[in-house]
Design an enzyme around this catalytic site. Structure first.
Site, PDB file in Angstrom:
ATOM      1  CE  LYS A 335      -3.721   1.638   3.098  1.00  0.00           C
ATOM      2  NZ  LYS A 335      -4.724   1.292   4.214  1.00  0.00           N
ATOM      3  CB  SER A 409      -7.836   3.162   3.013  1.00  0.00           C
ATOM      4  OG  SER A 409      -7.006   2.559   4.063  1.00  0.00           O
ATOM      5  CB  SER A 433      -8.069   0.250   5.686  1.00  0.00           C
ATOM      6  OG  SER A 433      -8.685   1.512   5.701  1.00  0.00           O
TER       7      SER A 433
END
Ligand code: TIU
Length: 732
Positions: A335, A409, A433
């Site tokens: 990420k 996310s 997330s």
């Protein structure tokens, strides 16, 4: 009849007081203290007056045992007795008792003093290490222990639980000392042990050894079992033959990459000679094709040439395919809030973008175990959101359907695994997330107990609640990564010491057949869409079929803790993580939804008094939740919830971004507030038409999350793994 296979494919061999039966996947070989100091001339043992010939008799049989267990794919754990160079972990009794004996003529040198193999029993010294013929392979566990037993002040129990080990085959030296003590300690912790007669020896005569072994199996197995080597080798041999055949297939044509990216399959293929470059080329073909389906997955993609060079370098570094590190050639993404040295970290927020000078601890750790970095993935700006619709780098969609959200996310993160572009992805989870996006892409999202994996080198979203999350194809892969990444980091203020609370192992029971689970009450589940509700009911029935006992518990702390996250003052911590006057200076550069959210936080003008009240409420709910997972007859093992109550279309989210986002977190928000661990696991698919009411050929994934108490990751993951296994068996 249940199709559930609990992984207890068992083997049995003759032993005293009766035959020893052990489930192969849940059994480890324990090799105790086969160190130069105990076995070689001039070592600690000889200096103490030990009979070297007697103790050396165990070396050859232990080697045979080790090879047989490795061949059968068993977990192998080595121990080494010894102390830190400053001797701070050495009790005075070990130094003075024997030396102080009247008429002592043997103990002239004590632990820590200099012998010919280095300082006696001191870590890092030549004599302290394991003898050449029994050296551990990469990936095998090595436990450094300060005591005679293997369990005092070590992580062994934690590491065994993390691998779902319930049974031990025990070998090593010396029989009278560390071998016997370790079996007794293991017995108290619920492990079933069988010592192997020829693979242990001591400094005394056969009579002495016999008495020690007799004490273990006396009274129908007071402490455990004792077997002999040959019957065990006989039952392990067939398992070794099949893998050796596979390995010795002549590589006339190079093995073909079958596309299976799970860690054990890829590792086996590499051991069989599959080329890393073949895998890298195939992946890049797939990644480039997927760019056309969804151009919003990556923020940074390594070039094909870079990855092929990295693959070649790895292949050259590990030329012995029989001794590969556990993540050798395993492709992964991260990420883009996680630092990779030399690359930008954007956190999907251009004003925050900076080139990282050092990599995050998690990145370094997986790379040091051989993993192959592919790129950095898209996310909701500032890692804030559960939709995947809040990034200047575009909106990724679910791998199942172009109209439906990927979740956030960690949006690109879950898509990169779900689309089969990488084996795993490193993510974060604050409010869900690391669970919602895997749920919307048919993969596993595991959020360990906070602080058990270093967060250093990651841009915070809400630092005191942030947690590393792992996105993988299977629960077993998540567990493998967790074992590699879990470590205390003294430079991370939120890191927790790795020694876990000791719960005993159930060799039958919770870890084998039955477990207790709770589910939210009907009024909480009412938020779910019709198909989510139906799928959840079916999941509950499956859990019951595989031995789960549906048990009532108090849901209120979970619900209240969830509300605390966004309705209370904790959301202010998101601002606390940003530079002062960040909002004023960067209004035009922020995503409009993030700006609206942050403005709302400022407008609340939360006070310190409110924040303290929320902290106190958090402490209370955390205690109440801990009681739900208590080590007591009334406790449950896991709480099972739908990962998300529904699956929105991108259009629905864009029309009402904040409300739709908040609904998605109904069952995830409480996770980090209450210091829980959790794993989102695929639980089937349902027709899109059932959700939308419109004609649509497609399906959407359904996911459930297994939650459990702080530090109960090993227990939770094993139940999740068995669910996954039962589910796959049923689908076949
Ligand atoms: N002294 C002795 O017999 N043994 C030890 O101190 N350690 C082990 O047994 N490994």
């Amino acid at each position: 009849m249940s199709s559930f296979n609990n992984g207890t494919d068992s083997l049995t061999f003759d032993a005293k007081p009766y035959a020893f039966t052990f489930p192969l996947k849940h059994t480890a070989l324990l090799v105790i203290d086969m160190q130069r100091d105990f076995l070689l001339e001039k070592g600690f043992g000889e200096i103490q007056g030990g009979n070297l010939e007697a103790v050396q008799a165990s070396i050859a049989p232990t080697k045979k045992l080790l090879e047989a267990c490795r061949g059968a794919g068993m977990t192998v754990v080595h121990t080494r007795e010894g102390h830190k160079p400053d001797m701070s972990d050495c009790p005075s009794s070990k130094l003075v008792r024997q030396a102080a004996a009247p008429n002592n003529t043997q103990h002239k040198l004590v632990i820590g003093e200099k012998g010919e193999l280095g300082r006696l029993l001191v870590r890092g010294e030549y004599g302290h290490d394991i003898i050449d013929e029994l050296q551990p392979l990469p990936g095998e566990v090595v436990i450094d222990k300060p005591g005679k037993g293997s369990f005092w002040n070590t992580e062994i129990l934690h590491k065994l639980k993390a691998r779902a080990i319930t049974h031990l085959i025990v070998s090593g030296v010396t029989t009278e000392c560390c071998f016997a003590t370790s079996i007794r300690e293991a017995n108290d912790r619920g492990l079933e042990c069988c010592g192997i007669e020829e693979a242990t020896s001591g400094y005394n005569d056969a009579c002495f050894k016999k008495s020690t072994l007799d004490m273990i199996h006396w009274s129908q197995g007071l402490f455990g079992f004792i077997g002999t080597l040959q019957p065990l080798l006989d039952i392990l041999a067939p398992l070794a033959v099949s893998s050796r055949n596979a390995e010795s297939t002549p590589p006339q044509t190079p093995p073909i990459f079958d596309g299976d990216l799970t860690i054990p399959s890829l590792q086996q293929a590499y051991r069989n000679g599959l080329s890393l470059v073949t895998v890298a080329e195939a992946l890049y073909d797939k990644i480039e094709a997927y760019q056309k389906t969804d151009p919003a997955v990556w923020i940074h993609l390594e070039s094909r040439d870079n990855v092929i060079s990295a693959a070649k370098a790895l292949a050259a570094k590990y030329s012995d395919r029989k001794a590969l590190p556990p993540l050798f050639g395993i492709p992964f993404s991260v990420k883009d809030s996680i630092d990779v040295a030399g690359l930008q970290t954007t956190t999907a927020c251009p004003p925050l973008a900076h080139v990282a000078s050092t990599s995050a601890v998690v990145y370094d750790r997986v790379v040091s175990e051989g993993a192959l970095f592919i790129g950095k993935t898209n996310l909701d700006q500032l890692a804030t959101g559960l939709t995947g619709c809040r990034s200047p780098w575009g909106i990724p969609h679910s791998v199942y359907h172009k109209d439906y959200i990927s979740g956030g996310s960690s949006s690109g993160n879950a898509v990169s695994v779900g689309a089969g572009l990488v084996s795993f992805s490193l993510a974060t989870d604050t409010a869900g997330s690391g669970r919602v996006p895997p749920g919307f892409n048919g993969v596993v999202g595991y959020k360990p107990t906070r602080g058990t994996i270093s967060f250093r080198g990651v841009t915070p979203a809400c630092l005191s609640l942030d947690c590393i999350a792992l996105t993988t194809c299977t629960v077993s892969d998540a567990r493998t990564l967790w074992q590699i990444l879990e470590d205390f980091d003294s430079s991370d203020p939120y890191s927790k010491p790795t020694l876990a609370f000791e719960r005993h192992v159930n060799s039958i029971g919770a870890q084998a057949k039955s477990f207790k689970f709770g589910i939210p009450p009907p009024e909480a589940l009412a938020i779910c869409s019709l198909p989510a509700r139906r799928m959840f009911n079916e999941t509950v029935a499956k859990l019951q079929k595989m031995g789960g006992l549906l048990t009532s518990f108090d849901w209120s702390p979970f619900q209240k803790a969830g509300q605390l996250l966004y309705d209370g003052t904790f959301v202010s911590e998101r601002l606390a993580s940003l530079p002062d006057d960040f909002l004023e200076k960067n209004r035009s550069a922020l995503h409009p939804v993030i700006l609206e959210l942050m403005d709302a936080v400022v407008a609340r003008q939360s006070t310190a008094v409110q924040a303290y009240r929320d902290l106190q409420a958090k402490a209370l709910y955390t205690r109440q939740a801990a009681q739900v997972f208590a080590y007591a007859a009334s406790g449950i093992d896991v709480l099972v919830v739908p990962t998300a109550p529904t699956h929105w279309t991108i259009k629905e989210v864009l029309a009402d971004p904040i409300k739709k986002n908040s609904i998605l977190g109904e069952f995830t928000h409480c996770g980090n507030v209450l210091d829980l661990c959790g794993a989102a696991v695929p639980a089937g698919t349902y027709p899109v038409s059932e959700l939308s009411g419109k004609e649509d050929e497609g399906v959407l994934p359904f996911s459930v999350t297994f939650l459990s108490g702080s530090r109960l990751d090993a227990e939770m993951l094993e139940i999740a793994r068995r669910f996954e296994e039962a589910f796959k068996a049923e689908a076949c």
